[in-house]
Design an enzyme around this catalytic site. Sequence first.
Site, PDB file in Angstrom:
ATOM      1  N   CYS A 114      26.165 -10.383  28.343  1.00 50.83           N
ATOM      2  CA  CYS A 114      26.674 -10.137  27.007  1.00 50.83           C
ATOM      3  C   CYS A 114      27.900  -9.411  26.997  1.00 50.83           C
ATOM      4  O   CYS A 114      29.219  -9.918  26.563  1.00 50.83           O
ATOM      5  CB  CYS A 114      25.953  -9.127  25.993  1.00 50.83           C
ATOM      6  SG  CYS A 114      25.237  -7.849  26.526  1.00 50.83           S
ATOM      7  N   HIS A 167      23.263  -4.261  23.789  1.00 52.52           N
ATOM      8  CA  HIS A 167      23.925  -5.577  23.505  1.00 52.52           C
ATOM      9  C   HIS A 167      24.990  -5.423  22.835  1.00 52.52           C
ATOM     10  O   HIS A 167      25.123  -4.746  21.672  1.00 52.52           O
ATOM     11  CB  HIS A 167      22.564  -6.509  22.877  1.00 52.52           C
ATOM     12  CG  HIS A 167      22.912  -7.892  22.932  1.00 52.52           C
ATOM     13  ND1 HIS A 167      23.132  -8.551  24.165  1.00 52.52           N
ATOM     14  CD2 HIS A 167      22.991  -8.845  21.840  1.00 52.52           C
ATOM     15  CE1 HIS A 167      23.297  -9.827  23.914  1.00 52.52           C
ATOM     16  NE2 HIS A 167      23.228 -10.203  22.665  1.00 52.52           N
ATOM     17  N   HIS A 179      27.323 -14.528  21.298  1.00 53.69           N
ATOM     18  CA  HIS A 179      27.078 -13.510  22.334  1.00 53.69           C
ATOM     19  C   HIS A 179      26.406 -14.248  23.426  1.00 53.69           C
ATOM     20  O   HIS A 179      25.817 -15.668  23.273  1.00 53.69           O
ATOM     21  CB  HIS A 179      26.112 -12.728  21.860  1.00 53.69           C
ATOM     22  CG  HIS A 179      24.803 -13.105  21.251  1.00 53.69           C
ATOM     23  ND1 HIS A 179      23.359 -12.514  21.462  1.00 53.69           N
ATOM     24  CD2 HIS A 179      24.682 -14.149  20.281  1.00 53.69           C
ATOM     25  CE1 HIS A 179      22.382 -13.294  20.804  1.00 53.69           C
ATOM     26  NE2 HIS A 179      23.129 -14.300  20.007  1.00 53.69           N
TER      27      HIS A 179
END
Length: 207
Positions: A114, A167, A179
């Site tokens: 990510c 994240h 993402h």
Amino acid sequence: MTKAIILSVLAVLSLALSYLFEAAPARPPAPEASAVALSPVTPYAINSPEDVVRVLKFTAPADTAAAPVPEEYYIKKLGLRFRNPDYRKLVETASGWIGTPYRYGSSSKRGTDCSGFVTRVYREVYGISLSRSSHSMFGDVKRVKKDMMRTGDLVFFRRGPKSPIYHVGIYLKNNKFIHSATSGGVMVSSLKEPYYSRNFYAAGRVN
């Protein structure tokens, strides 16, 4: 006798003339040349230079010219339409990563995690180098309210109040963000999905 008659006739004539002058209506004075009214002015009949000015003052529209509305563009891979041209390079670059598999610690189109995805996009689009981990990346941004997010802001997630950020993604619009997920790779998801709604922590804008 004759003199008396003449005087009587003159008296009668005098009375008659006096009555006629009193009964006749007075004529209005002739208008001066400078007071003559101008001919009616219409957009189709301009009669003098002065009338041109009068017509322009009446018919000229107010200066209300608005800035041109940017043309809408559609990014097929994201399934979204945008208007602001400032976002075009960002959303086109990000969309080119759709389908890239997830690979921890990597940041290439062969595989990316990510934070690797976010750092690559920001470097390619803006020439900005962000911190490599999602947790430290949060220190690179200015926090913004969720309802004030705009395209290009970063969205951060954590699993609980005392858990670290784990994240990060790039906000698009309409609650959608792009993402690199551990299951699925680079994709578009919604902040309204139960998992992301529950774990959403904050949004940040890169200064």
